[in-house]
Every structure is written in structure tokens, then in C-alpha cells.
Write an enzyme that holds these catalytic residues in place. Structure first.
Site, PDB file in Angstrom:
ATOM      1  N   ALA A   1      49.418  35.525  59.173  1.00  0.00           N
ATOM      2  CA  ALA A   1      49.984  36.869  59.755  1.00  0.00           C
ATOM      3  C   ALA A   1      50.646  37.391  58.901  1.00  0.00           C
ATOM      4  O   ALA A   1      51.677  36.047  58.565  1.00  0.00           O
ATOM      5  CB  ALA A   1      50.789  36.748  61.417  1.00  0.00           C
TER       6      ALA A   1
ATOM      7  N   THR B   1      46.999  39.890  47.251  1.00  0.00           N
ATOM      8  CA  THR B   1      47.318  40.132  46.319  1.00  0.00           C
ATOM      9  C   THR B   1      46.132  40.042  44.730  1.00  0.00           C
ATOM     10  O   THR B   1      46.193  40.263  44.417  1.00  0.00           O
ATOM     11  CB  THR B   1      48.157  40.226  45.772  1.00  0.00           C
ATOM     12  OG1 THR B   1      48.891  38.249  45.214  1.00  0.00           O
ATOM     13  CG2 THR B   1      49.354  40.451  46.071  1.00  0.00           C
ATOM     14  N   LYS B   2      45.285  39.355  44.986  1.00  0.00           N
ATOM     15  CA  LYS B   2      44.300  38.797  44.678  1.00  0.00           C
ATOM     16  C   LYS B   2      42.971  39.213  45.656  1.00  0.00           C
ATOM     17  O   LYS B   2      42.915  38.409  46.784  1.00  0.00           O
ATOM     18  CB  LYS B   2      44.058  37.948  43.867  1.00  0.00           C
ATOM     19  CG  LYS B   2      44.952  36.254  43.972  1.00  0.00           C
ATOM     20  CD  LYS B   2      44.911  35.350  43.703  1.00  0.00           C
ATOM     21  CE  LYS B   2      45.762  34.244  44.095  1.00  0.00           C
ATOM     22  NZ  LYS B   2      46.010  32.705  43.160  1.00  0.00           N
TER      23      LYS B   2
ATOM     24  N   ARG C   1      48.729  32.886  49.315  1.00  0.00           N
ATOM     25  CA  ARG C   1      48.086  31.738  48.709  1.00  0.00           C
ATOM     26  C   ARG C   1      47.207  31.127  49.352  1.00  0.00           C
ATOM     27  O   ARG C   1      47.178  31.053  50.354  1.00  0.00           O
ATOM     28  CB  ARG C   1      49.689  31.024  48.333  1.00  0.00           C
ATOM     29  CG  ARG C   1      50.086  31.510  47.337  1.00  0.00           C
ATOM     30  CD  ARG C   1      51.277  30.564  46.338  1.00  0.00           C
ATOM     31  NE  ARG C   1      52.495  31.104  45.640  1.00  0.00           N
ATOM     32  CZ  ARG C   1      53.640  31.475  46.270  1.00  0.00           C
ATOM     33  NH1 ARG C   1      53.810  32.230  47.154  1.00  0.00           N
ATOM     34  NH2 ARG C   1      53.885  32.270  44.881  1.00  0.00           N
TER      35      ARG C   1
ATOM     36  N   ASP D   1      34.924  57.894  54.173  1.00  0.00           N
ATOM     37  CA  ASP D   1      34.237  56.486  53.117  1.00  0.00           C
ATOM     38  C   ASP D   1      34.166  55.395  53.806  1.00  0.00           C
ATOM     39  O   ASP D   1      33.939  54.965  53.322  1.00  0.00           O
ATOM     40  CB  ASP D   1      34.259  56.894  51.577  1.00  0.00           C
ATOM     41  CG  ASP D   1      33.530  58.710  52.038  1.00  0.00           C
ATOM     42  OD1 ASP D   1      32.769  59.507  52.287  1.00  0.00           O
ATOM     43  OD2 ASP D   1      33.640  59.427  50.663  1.00  0.00           O
TER      44      ASP D   1
ATOM     45  N   HIS E   1      40.531  54.340  52.158  1.00  0.00           N
ATOM     46  CA  HIS E   1      39.460  55.063  52.112  1.00  0.00           C
ATOM     47  C   HIS E   1      38.217  53.758  51.396  1.00  0.00           C
ATOM     48  O   HIS E   1      38.677  52.904  50.634  1.00  0.00           O
ATOM     49  CB  HIS E   1      39.571  56.231  50.340  1.00  0.00           C
ATOM     50  CG  HIS E   1      40.050  56.166  49.644  1.00  0.00           C
ATOM     51  ND1 HIS E   1      39.617  54.825  48.458  1.00  0.00           N
ATOM     52  CD2 HIS E   1      41.271  55.437  48.940  1.00  0.00           C
ATOM     53  CE1 HIS E   1      40.227  55.098  47.387  1.00  0.00           C
ATOM     54  NE2 HIS E   1      41.872  54.744  48.013  1.00  0.00           N
TER      55      HIS E   1
END
Length: 196
Positions: free
Chosen positions: A174, A179-180, A194, A109, A126
Site C-alpha cells: 500500500a 519506479t523500476k 524497494r 487499448d 493506456h
């Protein structure tokens, strides 16, 4: 058999020629006519206008790839070049003009926009959406439910964690671990990723 030229004679252009050769070894489909390049070099085989109908835009940087497409427009066909050693689930929706290199795995998907490059050994989880003209470099790992905007560049060995959004034109360096959510147009570096 399609007569095809490769736009871009740099390193990724040469790798795309290698990909064409790999496709043809498995099932002959293309007749390579040479390279198109704004800075022709004497050591490359230049394509002669009128001898090809199809073009692969083999320029890794999203901005320049889009510039070439805007210049060439609808005068050519833009086939998807997919290495025979790629795994793509049948539920995946693919745009046009894609270059998908050896060892890539795209699970279920997933939607891939036009003129996306997915380089060697990248993995796509996915329900991922990848916007047009984005570039995923070698060994990028995209977890499930990620949305990648248009013209995004994700560098070698970068990881994007589950459910995140990366805005249009962002650059992930690289080895970075995202994470956000990433706003449009920013550059992300480091672990965790960051930006300034």
C-alpha cells in the site's frame, strides 16, 4: 436474470454483494442466491447448491482466488461484474470473471485478463496489460504501457510508473511508488518502491 452466488463471505464478498445491488438498481440482471464459503458463519446467507448457475469469486488475494477457480472449474458461469459508474473505453479487452468496482477508469487499448479484481477508484492508463487473477486495490494508479503479470497484488494507493513490468506473483505494498521493473514473486514497499 441470472441466479448468482458469491464465493467468499468476508469483507470483499460483502462489497461484491453491494456491487451486485448497484448493478441491479441500474439494470436488473442478477438474482442473489447467497454466499459460498469454506468457513460458513451463521450470520451469512448461504447459497444452496443447484439454485445458481453463475458465481463471482470475491476473494481479494490472487492465490486463493485461483485456488477456488481451480476447485470450481467450468461447472459455473463467471460473469463480469462492473459497477455502472465505471468508465471503460470501447477499445479495452476484458477477460471473464472480473470484478470492477465503483469509480474505476480504464482508458484505451488496455487488456485485462480473467478473474482480475479492480477495486474502488483505481485508474488504468493506456496500453496496460493486466494478467489473470491479479488484484488492484482501492485508488491504485497504473500509468501507461505497464505490464502486470499473473497473480499480482497491488495495495491501496500504490502507483506504478510508465512503461514498467511487474512479474508474476509480485506484491506491491500500500502506498508504494514503483519506479523500476519488479521481478516475479517479490514484495515491494516504500517510496520509491524497494524489495529485499
Amino acid at each position: 436474470m441470472q441466479n448468482i452466488a458469491i464465493y467468499g463471505a468476508g469483507g470483499f464478498g460483502k462489497e461484491t454483494k453491494f456491487l451486485l445491488d448497484s448493478i441491479n438498481r441500474n439494470s436488473p440482471r442478477y438474482v442473489f442466491q447467497g454466499f459460498l464459503d469454506d468457513n460458513p458463519r451463521s450470520s451469512i446467507q448461504l447459497a444452496e447448491q443447484g439454485r445458481f448457475q453463475s458465481v463471482a469469486i470475491a476473494i481479494a488475494l490472487p492465490k486463493w482466488r485461483k485456488t477456488v477457480y481451480d476447485k470450481c472449474g467450468s461447472q459455473y458461469n463467471y460473469p463480469n461484474l462492473v459497477d455502472p459508474h465505471v468508465f471503460i473505453d470501447q477499445s479495452v479487452s476484458l477477460g471473464k470473471g472480473l470484478i470492477i468496482c465503483d469509480g474505476v477508469k480504464i482508458t484505451v487499448d488496455v487488456t485485462v485478463g480473467d478473474f482480475v479484481i479492480i477495486n474502488l477508484n483505481a485508474t488504468i492508463g493506456h496500453d496496460v496489460k493486466i494478467g489473470a487473477f491479479s488484484s488492484l486495490m482501492p485508488s491504485v494508479a497504473i500509468s501507461g504501457n505497464v505490464t502486470i503479470g499473473e497473480g499480482v497484488f497491488i495495495g491501496t494507493n500504490a502507483t506504478v510508473l510508465q512503461g514498467l513490468k511487474i512479474g508474476d506473483g509480485a506484491v506491491v505494498g500500500a502506498g508504494a511508488v514503483v519506479t523500476k521493473d519488479v521481478p516475479s514473486g517479490v514484495v515491494v514497499k516504500g517510496v520509491p518502491g524497494r524489495w529485499e
